[in-house]
Design a protein around this motif. Structure first.
Motif, PDB file in Angstrom:
ATOM      1  N   VAL A 137       0.842  -1.204   0.000  1.00  0.00           N
ATOM      2  CA  VAL A 137       0.000   0.000   0.000  1.00  0.00           C
ATOM      3  C   VAL A 137       0.872   1.247   0.000  1.00  0.00           C
ATOM      4  N   ILE A 138       1.922   1.251   0.779  1.00  0.00           N
ATOM      5  CA  ILE A 138       2.824   2.411   0.840  1.00  0.00           C
ATOM      6  C   ILE A 138       3.506   2.621  -0.513  1.00  0.00           C
ATOM      7  N   HIS A 139       4.029   1.552  -1.119  1.00  0.00           N
ATOM      8  CA  HIS A 139       4.685   1.678  -2.431  1.00  0.00           C
ATOM      9  C   HIS A 139       3.708   2.166  -3.492  1.00  0.00           C
ATOM     10  N   SER A 140       2.499   1.635  -3.485  1.00  0.00           N
ATOM     11  CA  SER A 140       1.499   2.057  -4.466  1.00  0.00           C
ATOM     12  C   SER A 140       1.126   3.519  -4.269  1.00  0.00           C
ATOM     13  N   THR A 141       0.969   3.936  -3.031  1.00  0.00           N
ATOM     14  CA  THR A 141       0.633   5.331  -2.735  1.00  0.00           C
ATOM     15  C   THR A 141       1.733   6.263  -3.220  1.00  0.00           C
ATOM     16  N   ILE A 142       2.973   5.894  -2.984  1.00  0.00           N
ATOM     17  CA  ILE A 142       4.093   6.724  -3.442  1.00  0.00           C
ATOM     18  C   ILE A 142       4.119   6.795  -4.966  1.00  0.00           C
ATOM     19  N   ALA A 143       3.918   5.668  -5.637  1.00  0.00           N
ATOM     20  CA  ALA A 143       3.938   5.646  -7.103  1.00  0.00           C
ATOM     21  C   ALA A 143       2.810   6.491  -7.687  1.00  0.00           C
ATOM     22  N   VAL A 144       1.613   6.382  -7.140  1.00  0.00           N
ATOM     23  CA  VAL A 144       0.481   7.168  -7.624  1.00  0.00           C
ATOM     24  C   VAL A 144       0.707   8.654  -7.359  1.00  0.00           C
ATOM     25  N   THR A 145       1.231   8.993  -6.188  1.00  0.00           N
ATOM     26  CA  THR A 145       1.511  10.387  -5.862  1.00  0.00           C
ATOM     27  C   THR A 145       2.541  10.977  -6.815  1.00  0.00           C
ATOM     28  N   ILE A 146       3.598  10.246  -7.099  1.00  0.00           N
ATOM     29  CA  ILE A 146       4.615  10.723  -8.051  1.00  0.00           C
ATOM     30  C   ILE A 146       3.996  10.884  -9.439  1.00  0.00           C
ATOM     31  N   GLY A 147       3.130   9.974  -9.828  1.00  0.00           N
ATOM     32  CA  GLY A 147       2.460  10.084 -11.124  1.00  0.00           C
ATOM     33  C   GLY A 147       1.592  11.319 -11.212  1.00  0.00           C
ATOM     34  N   TYR A 148       0.799  11.586 -10.166  1.00  0.00           N
ATOM     35  CA  TYR A 148      -0.055  12.772 -10.156  1.00  0.00           C
ATOM     36  C   TYR A 148       0.768  14.058 -10.155  1.00  0.00           C
ATOM     37  N   VAL A 149       1.809  14.090  -9.334  1.00  0.00           N
ATOM     38  CA  VAL A 149       2.653  15.289  -9.262  1.00  0.00           C
ATOM     39  C   VAL A 149       3.326  15.551 -10.612  1.00  0.00           C
ATOM     40  N   SER A 150       3.841  14.510 -11.248  1.00  0.00           N
ATOM     41  CA  SER A 150       4.497  14.710 -12.545  1.00  0.00           C
ATOM     42  C   SER A 150       3.488  15.141 -13.611  1.00  0.00           C
TER      43      SER A 150
END
Length: 161
Positions: A137-150
């Protein structure tokens, strides 16, 4: 055991064998005598090529955090699939961390802990699941957050004249 006498060198830098000394096939007096007195001795400079151990771990278990974040650990499989049809032999075994046996054991252990701590009425299965899957869950949250920010940064940077 044979008694050995030390070797000495001539002025010609040739080794002269005095007495009943033992030599190995490579002519090394020191290694041969060491092997006689120490049966567990193995030569460091062996001329035989040692077989390398093949790493049988799945690629994801060998991957760094950056490789996992960017999915670059899957690149060799993508290249193989791009060049031709993938076969079952091309796929690797799933990570032991992802096995149902390990994860079901972790979930059962956590559920039993929550039942003893809170009782059957107040124990939360969602809490047990999130505890077991927390790293995913933590890894997925980080990946989605980086995707949204980019995505936001790229859309904002395209609008700036």
């Amino acid at each position: 055991m044979n008694s050995t006498k030390p070797m000495r060198q001539n002025n010609d830098d040739r080794k002269v064998n005095h007495g009943n000394s033992r030599r190995d096939s490579h002519g090394s007096y020191q290694e041969a005598t060491h092997a006689v007195y120490n049966p567990t001795y193995t030569k460091i400079n062996s001329r035989k090529k040692k077989k390398r151990k093949t790493d049988t771990r799945p690629p994801i278990d060998k991957a760094s955090w950056f490789s996992i974040l960017t999915f670059s650990w899957v690149t060799p499989l993508f290249i193989k699939g791009w060049k031709g049809t993938l076969k079952t032999e091309d796929l690797t075994v799933a990570s032991h961390k992802d096995s149902s046996k390990m994860n079901s054991h972790r979930l059962e252990t956590r559920w039993a802990h929550l039942l003893t701590k809170y009782g059957s009425k107040d124990a939360s299965l969602l809490s047990a699941l999130l505890y077991v899957m927390r790293s995913g869950v933590i890894h997925s949250t980080i990946a989605v957050t980086i995707g949204y920010v980019s995505a936001i940064v790229s859309s904002v940077s395209n609008r700036v004249p």
